[in-house]
Design an enzyme around this catalytic site. Structure first.
Site, short mmCIF file in Angstrom:
data_model
loop_
_atom_site.label_atom_id
_atom_site.label_comp_id
_atom_site.label_asym_id
_atom_site.label_seq_id
_atom_site.Cartn_x
_atom_site.Cartn_y
_atom_site.Cartn_z
N LYS A 96 0.84 -1.22 0.00
CA LYS A 96 0.00 0.00 0.00
C LYS A 96 0.87 1.26 0.00
O LYS A 96 0.67 2.16 -0.81
CB LYS A 96 -0.94 0.01 1.23
CG LYS A 96 -1.87 -1.19 1.30
CD LYS A 96 -2.82 -1.11 2.49
CE LYS A 96 -2.14 -1.13 3.85
NZ LYS A 96 -1.42 -2.40 4.16
N ARG B 187 -9.89 -0.04 8.65
CA ARG B 187 -9.41 -1.38 9.01
C ARG B 187 -10.44 -2.17 9.79
O ARG B 187 -10.14 -3.26 10.28
CB ARG B 187 -8.16 -1.24 9.87
CG ARG B 187 -6.85 -1.35 9.10
CD ARG B 187 -5.73 -1.07 10.10
NE ARG B 187 -4.52 -1.77 9.81
CZ ARG B 187 -3.45 -1.23 9.23
NH1 ARG B 187 -3.47 0.01 8.80
NH2 ARG B 187 -2.35 -1.93 9.07
N ARG C 150 11.60 -5.37 5.32
CA ARG C 150 11.18 -3.98 5.06
C ARG C 150 12.02 -3.02 5.91
O ARG C 150 12.37 -3.30 7.03
CB ARG C 150 9.70 -3.79 5.40
CG ARG C 150 9.28 -2.32 5.37
CD ARG C 150 7.79 -2.14 5.25
NE ARG C 150 7.08 -2.45 6.48
CZ ARG C 150 5.76 -2.30 6.61
NH1 ARG C 150 5.03 -1.89 5.59
NH2 ARG C 150 5.18 -2.60 7.75
N ARG D 207 11.12 -1.12 11.44
CA ARG D 207 10.05 -0.82 12.40
C ARG D 207 10.03 -1.89 13.48
O ARG D 207 10.21 -3.07 13.19
CB ARG D 207 8.70 -0.83 11.67
CG ARG D 207 8.30 0.54 11.15
CD ARG D 207 7.12 0.48 10.22
NE ARG D 207 5.96 -0.22 10.76
CZ ARG D 207 4.81 -0.33 10.10
NH1 ARG D 207 4.68 0.18 8.90
NH2 ARG D 207 3.79 -0.96 10.64
P1 ADP Z 1 1.18 -1.81 7.66
O1 ADP Z 1 2.10 -0.94 6.83
O2 ADP Z 1 1.89 -3.04 8.12
O3 ADP Z 1 -0.11 -2.09 6.99
P2 ADP Z 1 0.46 0.45 9.31
O4 ADP Z 1 1.66 1.31 9.33
O5 ADP Z 1 -0.63 0.84 8.40
O6 ADP Z 1 0.89 -1.05 9.03
O7 ADP Z 1 -0.14 0.34 10.79
C1 ADP Z 1 0.69 0.04 11.89
C2 ADP Z 1 -0.18 -0.15 13.13
O8 ADP Z 1 -0.90 1.07 13.41
C3 ADP Z 1 -1.26 -1.22 13.02
O9 ADP Z 1 -0.77 -2.52 13.32
C4 ADP Z 1 -2.29 -0.72 14.05
O10 ADP Z 1 -1.87 -1.04 15.38
C5 ADP Z 1 -2.21 0.79 13.89
N1 ADP Z 1 -3.18 1.28 12.88
C6 ADP Z 1 -2.90 1.87 11.69
N2 ADP Z 1 -4.03 2.19 11.04
C7 ADP Z 1 -5.07 1.80 11.83
C8 ADP Z 1 -6.49 1.82 11.70
N3 ADP Z 1 -7.09 2.32 10.62
N4 ADP Z 1 -7.21 1.30 12.72
C9 ADP Z 1 -6.64 0.80 13.82
N5 ADP Z 1 -5.32 0.72 14.00
C10 ADP Z 1 -4.52 1.22 13.02
P1 ADP Z 2 2.09 -1.85 3.23
O1 ADP Z 2 2.10 -0.33 3.22
O2 ADP Z 2 0.89 -2.41 2.54
O3 ADP Z 2 2.29 -2.42 4.59
P2 ADP Z 2 4.70 -1.62 1.90
O4 ADP Z 2 4.45 -0.74 0.73
O5 ADP Z 2 5.40 -1.04 3.07
O6 ADP Z 2 3.32 -2.34 2.35
O7 ADP Z 2 5.51 -2.91 1.36
C1 ADP Z 2 5.95 -3.92 2.27
C2 ADP Z 2 7.38 -4.34 1.91
O8 ADP Z 2 7.37 -5.04 0.65
C3 ADP Z 2 8.35 -3.16 1.72
O9 ADP Z 2 9.61 -3.58 2.16
C4 ADP Z 2 8.32 -2.92 0.20
O10 ADP Z 2 9.54 -2.35 -0.26
C5 ADP Z 2 8.14 -4.34 -0.34
N1 ADP Z 2 7.36 -4.41 -1.57
C6 ADP Z 2 6.38 -3.56 -2.01
N2 ADP Z 2 5.89 -3.97 -3.19
C7 ADP Z 2 6.54 -5.12 -3.51
C8 ADP Z 2 6.48 -6.02 -4.61
N3 ADP Z 2 5.61 -5.83 -5.63
N4 ADP Z 2 7.29 -7.10 -4.61
C9 ADP Z 2 8.16 -7.30 -3.59
N5 ADP Z 2 8.29 -6.49 -2.51
C10 ADP Z 2 7.48 -5.40 -2.48
#
Ligand code: ADP
Ligand code: ADP
Ligand code: ZN
Length: 213
Positions: free
Chosen positions: A13, A88, A127, A160
Site C-alpha cells: 500500500k 481497518r 522492510r 520498524r
Molecule cells: P502496515 O504498513 O503493516 O499495513 P500500518 O503502518 O498501516 O501497518 O499500521 C501500523 C499499526 O498502526 C497497526 O498494526 C495498528 O496497530 C495501527 N493502525 C494503523 N491504522 C489503523 C487503523 N485504521 N485502525 C486501527 N489501527 C490502526
Molecule cells: P504496506 O504499506 O501495505 O504495509 P509496503 O508498501 O510497506 O506495504 O511494502 C511492504 C514491503 O514489501 C516493503 O519492504 C516494500 O519495499 C516491499 N514491496 C512492495 N511492493 C513489492 C512487490 N511488488 N514485490 C516485492 N516487494 C514489495
C-alpha cells in the site's frame, strides 16, 4: 477522487501510494504513519496507540476516527484523498462512508491488493522504513541508494519495531479477523476491485491504474 488503497500489512500500500498520489495529485493519508509520528513526538495520542501497535492489534475505532475526520477536514484533502491503512474495521468503513455523505462527497473507488500470507511475512521481515517521511524500502526489492538514508528526504531509515515475525503474525491474524470484512462491505456497495499484488512494483502500479480507470 476519494480512493481507498486496501490490503493486508505488507501488501504494498505505502509503496503504491507514493506513485498514485503523485499521479492523481491527491494527498496520502496513512493512519499508521500518523500514529508513528505521534509516537515519536510523545503525544498523548501516541501513548494511547503504542500498546496496540506493539501487540499487532488495532487502535480503537473512536481514536482512529477522531484523527481521520480531522485530517479529512483539512483544505488539502478537499479535492480528494488516498487513504492507506484506513478503514481497518467495518465500523471505520461505516464512519467514513457516512462522513463522505454528510460532506457532499463519496468514496469513489476501493482497490484491494491481494498477496498471500507467506509472501507478506517475507516482505515485512526485510522492510525498512524512513522515520521522517514514512517511505518504505526493502533490503532486496527496493533498497536505499545510501545505507540507512532515505532516497526521498534524507531521513533515517530503520526497521520498524513491529516488523518482527511474532508481531507480523499477530497483525495478519488481526487482518483476517477484523479487517478483511471491510472488503466484503465495499464489494456489497459495488465500490471494490481486487488487484493481484504479486509481481514487480511497476506492473502492480499499472494494474492499479487500470482498476482505478
Ligand atoms: P502496515 O504498513 O503493516 O499495513 P500500518 O503502518 O498501516 O501497518 O499500521 C501500523 C499499526 O498502526 C497497526 O498494526 C495498528 O496497530 C495501527 N493502525 C494503523 N491504522 C489503523 C487503523 N485504521 N485502525 C486501527 N489501527 C490502526
Ligand atoms: P504496506 O504499506 O501495505 O504495509 P509496503 O508498501 O510497506 O506495504 O511494502 C511492504 C514491503 O514489501 C516493503 O519492504 C516494500 O519495499 C516491499 N514491496 C512492495 N511492493 C513489492 C512487490 N511488488 N514485490 C516485492 N516487494 C514489495
Ligand atoms: Zn524519508
Amino acid at each position: 477522487m476519494n480512493l481507498v488503497l486496501f490490503g493486508p500489512p505488507g501488501a504494498g500500500k505505502g509503496t503504491q501510494a507514493a506513485v498514485l498520489c503523485t499521479e492523481l495529485g491527491v494527498p496520502q493519508v496513512a493512519t499508521g504513519d500518523i500514529f508513528r509520528r505521534h509516537l515519536k513526538e510523545g503525544t498523548p495520542l501516541g501513548e494511547k496507540a503504542r500498546s496496540y501497535m506493539n501487540k499487532g492489534q488495532l487502535v480503537p475505532d473512536e481514536v482512529v476516527w477522531e484523527l481521520v475526520a480531522a485530517r479529512l477536514s483539512e483544505s488539502d484533502c478537499e479535492s480528494g484523498v488516498l487513504l492507506d491503512g484506513f478503514p481497518r474495521s467495518v465500523r471505520q468503513a461505516e464512519l467514513l462512508v457516512a462522513w463522505m455523505k454528510d460532506n457532499g462527497r463519496s468514496v469513489d473507488c476501493v482497490v484491494a491488493l491481494e498477496v498471500p500470507d507467506e509472501a507478506l511475512v517475507a516482505r515485512l521481515a526485510r522492510r525498512r522504513t524512513c522515520l521522517s517521511c514514512g517511505g518504505t524500502y526493502h533490503l532486496d526489492h527496493a533498497p536505499v541508494r545510501v545505507e540507512g538514508v532515505c532516497d526521498a528526504c534524507g531521513g533515517e531509515v530503520v526497521q520498524r519495531s513491529d516488523d518482527n515475525e511474532e508481531t507480523v503474525r499477530a497483525r495478519l491474524e488481526t487482518y483476517h479477523k477484523t479487517t478483511s470484512p471491510v472488503l466484503t462491505y465495499f464489494e456489497e456497495l459495488g465500490l471494490a476491485q481486487r488487484v493481484n499484488g504479486v509481481g514487480d512494483i511497476q506492473s502492480i502500479s499499472q494494474r492499479l491504474r487500470i482498476a482505478i480507470g
